[in-house]
Design a protein around this motif. Structure first.
Motif, PDB file in Angstrom:
ATOM      1  N   GLU A  54       0.874  -1.182   0.000  1.00 43.10           N
ATOM      2  CA  GLU A  54       0.000   0.000   0.000  1.00 43.10           C
ATOM      3  C   GLU A  54       0.908   1.227   0.000  1.00 43.10           C
ATOM      4  N   PRO A  55       0.371   2.376  -0.466  1.00 39.96           N
ATOM      5  CA  PRO A  55       1.202   3.586  -0.469  1.00 39.96           C
ATOM      6  C   PRO A  55       1.594   4.014   0.946  1.00 39.96           C
ATOM      7  N   SER A  56       2.739   4.675   1.036  1.00 39.50           N
ATOM      8  CA  SER A  56       3.205   5.203   2.326  1.00 39.50           C
ATOM      9  C   SER A  56       4.271   6.257   2.061  1.00 39.50           C
ATOM     10  N   THR A  57       4.250   7.303   2.850  1.00 34.35           N
ATOM     11  CA  THR A  57       5.357   8.272   2.846  1.00 34.35           C
ATOM     12  C   THR A  57       6.104   8.175   4.169  1.00 34.35           C
ATOM     13  N   ARG A  58       5.379   8.438   5.272  1.00 33.62           N
ATOM     14  CA  ARG A  58       5.997   8.533   6.595  1.00 33.62           C
ATOM     15  C   ARG A  58       6.611   7.209   7.050  1.00 33.62           C
ATOM     16  N   THR A  59       5.799   6.140   7.028  1.00 31.56           N
ATOM     17  CA  THR A  59       6.251   4.869   7.603  1.00 31.56           C
ATOM     18  C   THR A  59       7.434   4.306   6.813  1.00 31.56           C
ATOM     19  N   ARG A  60       7.303   4.324   5.494  1.00 28.68           N
ATOM     20  CA  ARG A  60       8.359   3.717   4.682  1.00 28.68           C
ATOM     21  C   ARG A  60       9.672   4.490   4.807  1.00 28.68           C
ATOM     22  N   PHE A  61       9.601   5.804   4.671  1.00 29.53           N
ATOM     23  CA  PHE A  61      10.839   6.588   4.736  1.00 29.53           C
ATOM     24  C   PHE A  61      11.455   6.533   6.127  1.00 29.53           C
ATOM     25  N   SER A  62      10.609   6.526   7.159  1.00 22.58           N
ATOM     26  CA  SER A  62      11.212   6.533   8.500  1.00 22.58           C
ATOM     27  C   SER A  62      11.829   5.179   8.828  1.00 22.58           C
ATOM     28  N   PHE A  63      11.244   4.074   8.339  1.00 20.49           N
ATOM     29  CA  PHE A  63      11.920   2.778   8.535  1.00 20.49           C
ATOM     30  C   PHE A  63      13.242   2.753   7.764  1.00 20.49           C
ATOM     31  N   GLU A  64      13.252   3.315   6.556  1.00 23.05           N
ATOM     32  CA  GLU A  64      14.502   3.342   5.773  1.00 23.05           C
ATOM     33  C   GLU A  64      15.570   4.141   6.507  1.00 23.05           C
ATOM     34  N   LEU A  65      15.183   5.320   6.984  1.00 28.64           N
ATOM     35  CA  LEU A  65      16.153   6.165   7.701  1.00 28.64           C
ATOM     36  C   LEU A  65      16.601   5.498   8.995  1.00 28.64           C
ATOM     37  N   ALA A  66      15.639   4.893   9.720  1.00 27.23           N
ATOM     38  CA  ALA A  66      15.977   4.236  10.990  1.00 27.23           C
ATOM     39  C   ALA A  66      17.025   3.150  10.750  1.00 27.23           C
ATOM     40  N   ALA A  67      16.817   2.333   9.714  1.00 25.56           N
ATOM     41  CA  ALA A  67      17.765   1.254   9.411  1.00 25.56           C
ATOM     42  C   ALA A  67      19.131   1.837   9.028  1.00 25.56           C
ATOM     43  N   ALA A  79       5.162  -3.233  -4.024  1.00 31.26           N
ATOM     44  CA  ALA A  79       4.564  -4.385  -4.702  1.00 31.26           C
ATOM     45  C   ALA A  79       4.240  -4.061  -6.165  1.00 31.26           C
ATOM     46  N   GLY A  80       3.832  -2.834  -6.414  1.00 31.53           N
ATOM     47  CA  GLY A  80       3.414  -2.449  -7.770  1.00 31.53           C
ATOM     48  C   GLY A  80       4.537  -2.479  -8.789  1.00 31.53           C
ATOM     49  N   SER A  81       5.789  -2.491  -8.343  1.00 29.68           N
ATOM     50  CA  SER A  81       6.894  -2.535  -9.307  1.00 29.68           C
ATOM     51  C   SER A  81       7.717  -3.807  -9.103  1.00 29.68           C
ATOM     52  N   SER A  82       7.080  -4.867  -8.594  1.00 28.74           N
ATOM     53  CA  SER A  82       7.801  -6.117  -8.327  1.00 28.74           C
ATOM     54  C   SER A  82       7.120  -7.269  -9.078  1.00 28.74           C
ATOM     55  N   SER A  83       7.604  -8.493  -8.853  1.00 27.62           N
ATOM     56  CA  SER A  83       7.013  -9.659  -9.520  1.00 27.62           C
ATOM     57  C   SER A  83       5.646 -10.027  -8.952  1.00 27.62           C
ATOM     58  N   VAL A  84       5.168  -9.274  -7.960  1.00 19.93           N
ATOM     59  CA  VAL A  84       3.776  -9.431  -7.501  1.00 19.93           C
ATOM     60  C   VAL A  84       2.840  -9.221  -8.695  1.00 19.93           C
ATOM     61  N   ILE A  85       3.205  -8.288  -9.563  1.00 13.83           N
ATOM     62  CA  ILE A  85       2.399  -7.982 -10.758  1.00 13.83           C
ATOM     63  C   ILE A  85       2.310  -9.215 -11.668  1.00 13.83           C
ATOM     64  N   LYS A  86       3.338 -10.101 -11.614  1.00 17.99           N
ATOM     65  CA  LYS A  86       3.318 -11.322 -12.445  1.00 17.99           C
ATOM     66  C   LYS A  86       2.619 -12.460 -11.735  1.00 17.99           C
ATOM     67  N   LEU A 107       6.504  -5.048   6.771  1.00 17.07           N
ATOM     68  CA  LEU A 107       5.423  -5.287   5.800  1.00 17.07           C
ATOM     69  C   LEU A 107       4.251  -4.352   6.024  1.00 17.07           C
ATOM     70  N   ARG A 108       3.825  -3.679   4.960  1.00 18.39           N
ATOM     71  CA  ARG A 108       2.506  -3.017   4.941  1.00 18.39           C
ATOM     72  C   ARG A 108       1.654  -3.744   3.913  1.00 18.39           C
ATOM     73  N   HIS A 109       0.415  -4.087   4.331  1.00 16.45           N
ATOM     74  CA  HIS A 109      -0.438  -4.899   3.454  1.00 16.45           C
ATOM     75  C   HIS A 109      -1.906  -4.552   3.700  1.00 16.45           C
ATOM     76  N   PRO A 110      -2.742  -4.611   2.664  1.00 17.44           N
ATOM     77  CA  PRO A 110      -4.163  -4.276   2.874  1.00 17.44           C
ATOM     78  C   PRO A 110      -4.940  -5.312   3.667  1.00 17.44           C
ATOM     79  N   SER A 111      -4.391  -6.534   3.832  1.00 18.04           N
ATOM     80  CA  SER A 111      -5.136  -7.578   4.547  1.00 18.04           C
ATOM     81  C   SER A 111      -4.693  -7.690   5.998  1.00 18.04           C
TER      82      SER A 111
END
Ligand code: CP
Length: 309
Positions: A54-67, A79-86, A107-111
């Motif tokens: 799912e889309p994210s600005t805050r959570t994704r960037f802050s996990f990246e920076l934290a790591a 997911a939209g630019s990965s083999s999930v599409i296949k 992981l962020r996921h709609p389910s």
């Protein structure tokens, strides 16, 4: 203290002591972030993968920076630019990421329950970055940290959460977190957006915002998650919603004079919150974002540190 499990799936599973330990660790990480050079070697050689469906600005960037600040290697996969599409399944995608060397999968996921599924199948630690309408534990942890920072304590506070409670994983995680740490939680919104039975989780339910705000120490405003529902079936319309449930300066005066105004973002100014309220000194919206990095550093450290031990 380390967290009991290998994963961080929700605040429902954490004890008050574990939540307090994360907040305490976040305080130490916050000190690191004040330095000119914000890097510590704690997770050198470790690999943190952000897997976002799912889309994210805050959570994704802050996990990246934290790591990065903990010296881990970090990569992000949308997911939209990965083999999930296949047609690759969530589990196969995660196993592939693990085979490539991931120590932590964020992981962020709609389910609801998707992170728990991965946690059962992976050796890597899994952190829930928001699963459907279930939980968003690191958001609630950064909210608790922000309130503790501003108020000095959580016990005995009255917290009013207003808006789309039904679809909000943030509301659920915060309800667990605030009640476990001794705060009283009120929830308020249109009856169609209040989940049945939420009183059993310890919330007091209000349908009139004016009543819910009286004497509140913290006013937590939620976004209408219009992407998760057919709007005309749940609310009369955005204008009517803003008229009844929008946080205005006049309404805020019903709360304590120093009440914090919180919002997880993204904010829709003029709908759930008036622009001038979002700009008040007592509004913590940007503060919450900044604190998200320290809290996510603390979570990564406590999960990985446990493995080292
Ligand atoms: N609060 C929050 O989860 O924001 P993002 O969707 O931008 O990550």
């Amino acid at each position: 203290m380390w967290l009991r499990g290998k994963d961080l799936l929700g605040l429902a599973e954490l004890s008050a002591e574990e939540i307090e330990a994360i907040i305490e660790q976040a305080e130490a990480m916050h000190e690191v972030l004040k330095r000119t050079i914000k890097k510590v070697p704690t997770l050198r050689g470790r690999v943190v993968v952000n897997l976002f469906y799912e889309p994210s600005t805050r959570t994704r960037f802050s996990f990246e920076l934290a790591a990065k600040y903990l010296s881990a290697e970090t990569v992000s996969l949308a997911a939209g630019s990965s083999s999930v599409i296949k047609g690759e399944s969530l589990l196969d995608t995660a196993l592939t990421i693990e085979a490539l060397g991931a120590d932590v999968v964020v992981l962020r996921h709609p389910s609801a329950g998707a992170p728990a599924l991965l946690a059962r199948h992976l050796r890597a630690a899994v952190i829930n970055a928001g699963d459907g309408m279930h939980e968003h534990p690191t958001q609630a942890l950064l909210d608790l940290f922000t309130v503790k920072q501003r108020k000095g304590h959580l016990e005995g506070l009255t917290v009013t959460i207003v808006g789309d409670i039904l679809h909000s994983r943030v509301a659920r995680s915060n309800l667990w977190g605030f009640t476990k740490l001794g705060a009283k939680v009120r929830v308020c919104g249109p009856p169609t957006l209040i989940p049945p039975g939420i009183e059993r989780l310890g919330a007091e339910v209000y349908s009139r915002l004016e009543e819910a705000l009286v004497g509140a120490d913290v006013v937590y405003v939620l976004r209408l998650q219009r992407e998760r529902f057919a709007e005309r079936l749940m609310i009369p319309g955005p204008r009517e919603y803003a008229r009844l449930y929008g946080l205005t300066l006049d309404r805020l005066r019903l709360a304590q004079p120093d009440a914090l105004v919180m919002h997880p973002g993204p904010v829709n100014r003029g709908l759930e919150i008036a622009a001038e309220v979002a700009e008040l000194p007592q509004a913590t919206i940007q503060n919450q974002v900044t604190n998200g990095v320290a809290v996510r550093m603390a979570c990564l450290y406590l999960l990985m540190g446990r493995r080292e031990a």
